[in-house]
Design an enzyme around this catalytic site. Structure first.
Site, mmCIF file in Angstrom:
data_model
loop_
_atom_site.group_PDB
_atom_site.id
_atom_site.type_symbol
_atom_site.label_atom_id
_atom_site.label_comp_id
_atom_site.label_asym_id
_atom_site.label_seq_id
_atom_site.Cartn_x
_atom_site.Cartn_y
_atom_site.Cartn_z
ATOM 1 N N ARG A 1 71.830 5.777 12.233
ATOM 2 C CA ARG A 1 73.056 6.378 12.747
ATOM 3 C C ARG A 1 74.084 5.287 13.016
ATOM 4 O O ARG A 1 73.745 4.189 13.455
ATOM 5 C CB ARG A 1 72.797 7.138 14.042
ATOM 6 C CG ARG A 1 74.083 7.683 14.691
ATOM 7 C CD ARG A 1 73.853 8.316 16.042
ATOM 8 N NE ARG A 1 73.044 9.510 15.921
ATOM 9 C CZ ARG A 1 71.753 9.574 16.229
ATOM 10 N NH1 ARG A 1 71.143 8.499 16.685
ATOM 11 N NH2 ARG A 1 71.086 10.694 16.089
ATOM 12 N N SER A 2 75.343 5.590 12.743
ATOM 13 C CA SER A 2 76.452 4.687 13.041
ATOM 14 C C SER A 2 76.225 3.347 12.345
ATOM 15 O O SER A 2 76.084 3.314 11.129
ATOM 16 C CB SER A 2 76.602 4.553 14.559
ATOM 17 O OG SER A 2 77.819 3.944 14.900
ATOM 18 N N ALA A 3 76.169 2.235 13.069
ATOM 19 C CA ALA A 3 75.905 0.961 12.410
ATOM 20 C C ALA A 3 74.580 0.980 11.666
ATOM 21 O O ALA A 3 74.411 0.272 10.665
ATOM 22 C CB ALA A 3 75.917 -0.169 13.437
#
Length: 469
Positions: free
Chosen positions: A219-221
């Protein structure tokens, strides 16, 4: 991933690693889930090995605490030093230990039922998020997958990877490139992830996992990291045999690589700013500068980050892990060709109001110069200059207007645009629609109250964490 909600009866459980690698003692919860925590997959990147590629565990290494005593995997290990970033409700509750000796994996497995002895489960490799500046390998309760397996019915081995972050994982400079001897520089956190994936491929069968049935997700980074790992793997020559592949499908939650990461030339000012901050003389040789930087305490390095103009440390185009021409590689259909050749599948999506959280992380002052600086901290000055003309800059000094614009620019760049570009590049070049799943989450769970996040944030970045349990 879910919270550890239920009370469990906890006992110890031991797993033997292949060959003469030793054994690891973990915990078993109600005969439903087993957890093996803080397992090193690399030698510590400390001292002279700070800002170098990770070193594999030697073949002769045995996992044990003393002669034939199993390695203690009952407690979480340390995570990379980082600045605090938590909601008001989470402040002061952290029990995390921080250390540069953070290259470890945490493994959760189901417990085989009667008649299932020897069964191999699918494997989920998880890269955590946090802007590449913070986070941990599913050690905080909101990301612990125990309930995901015990009550959610996930029949898979879940592996969370710890990797170097911020200045430890992504500092780059000509001095580091020269020192490396092979031209490599920066992206140490990505190399960490890679080595962890290789360790899992070699050892996960001991935990009941199938090394030939692996999903890579984040998720995300973490999703950015997934994209980077896929590109690195796809662009290697030759393609690995199926039995050597480190993953078979991938998940990307709320992120993708938005543009060609900045080149080394654009990160050199950040390296020099760090040296200036610690009063390291410009007259020193590159080797002397690096020696001085490596003598600085890890916590002093972390404390300095907030005072830097160039405060965000991210992946770069190093021509070793990340190569030039990334966007063209996808646009030409070469990414899609490799995707089809390997029989890959993709799940990728986003939240309805991604911009709300992005608007408050390292926000600009209400002026164009500050706005450009903060965008450049993500993408570099060249990309920032290309992006800004596409948006209408406020004419007032109302900070809300500037935050709203900043949130829109970063969420467009981090999530919306690259996700759509990636999917479109696959579909346009013949990938079957049934091999790509897209989603958008527009529902805010009731227990995410005002204490957790302002209601006017809507359904913002990372609010999906409880949904995936």
């Amino acid at each position: 991933m879910g919270n550890v909600l239920a009370p469990y009866t906890v006992t110890e459980h031991e797993v033997k690693l292949p060959g003469s690698r030793g054994s690891i003692k973990g915990l078993e919860y109600d005969s439903k889930v087993r957890r093996y925590a803080g397992i090193p997959y690399a030698l510590p990147p400390t001292g002279e090995y700070r800002w170098k590629k990770p070193r594999p565990i030697p073949k002769a290494y045995r996992y044990e605490n003393g002669y034939e005593i199993p390695y203690d995997g009952t407690r979480f290990g340390p995570v990379c030093p980082q600045a605090k970033f938590a909601s008001v409700a989470e402040q002061g509750k952290s029990k995390v230990v921080y250390s540069e000796d953070c290259l470890r994996v945490n493994i959760w497995t189901p417990v085989e039922k009667h008649g299932e002895e020897g069964k191999k489960w699918p494997v989920m490799l998880w890269l955590h998020g946090g802007w590449f500046q913070m986070g941990d390998p599913s050690q905080e309760e909101s990301m612990d997958p125990t309930e995901l397996i015990s009550t959610g019915g996930l029949n898979a081995v879940f592996v969370a990877i710890g990797y170097r972050l911020n200045i430890f994982g992504f500092l780059s400079g000509e001095e580091l490139k020269e020192e490396s001897g092979d031209g490599s520089v920066g992206n140490y956190g990505l190399w960490d992830e890679r080595l962890a994936m290789e360790w899992v491929h070699e050892n996960i069968s001991a935990f009941g996992g199938d090394p030939n049935n692996v999903t890579l997700g984040g998720r995300s980074a973490g999703a950015y990291g997934v994209h980077a790992q896929i590109l690195h793997d796809f662009r290697k020559e030759p393609s690995p045999a199926p039995s050597k592949s480190l993953f078979n499908r991938f998940l990307m939650f709320s992120n993708a690589i938005p543009a060609q990461p900045r080149p080394l030339a654009e990160t050199q000012p950040q390296f020099e700013e760090v040296c200036d901050y610690f009063k390291i003389s410009k007259t020193l040789s590159g080797a002397e500068k690096l020696s001085a930087l490596r003598q600085i305490d890890a916590y002093d390095l972390v404390a300095a980050i907030k005072d830097l103009k160039n405060h965000t440390f991210r992946p770069i185009t190093d021509e070793d892990f990340i190569h030039s021409g990334m966007i063209e590689y996808q646009r030409r259909g070469e990414f899609a060709k490799e995707f089809k050749k390997r029989g890959m599948k993709l799940l990728i999506g986003e939240m309805l109001n991604e911009e709300s959280l992005y608007s408050v992380y390292n926000p600009p002052e209400p002026n164009e110069e500050s706005l450009r600086l903060q965008i450049a901290n993500y993408y570099g000055p060249t990309t920032a200059d290309r992006v800004l003309p596409w948006y209408k800059v406020p004419t007032s000094t109302d900070k809300k207007e500037w935050l709203a614009l900043y949130g829109s620019i970063i969420s467009d760049g981090q999530v919306r645009a690259p996700s759509r570009f990636l999917v479109n590049s696959l579909i346009e070049h013949g990938v079957d629609i049934k091999d790509i799943w897209r989603y958008q989450i527009a529902y805010r769970i009731s227990f995410i109250d005002e204490k957790s996040a302002p209601m006017d944030w809507g359904v913002t970045h990372a609010m999906d964490r409880p949904i995936w349990k």
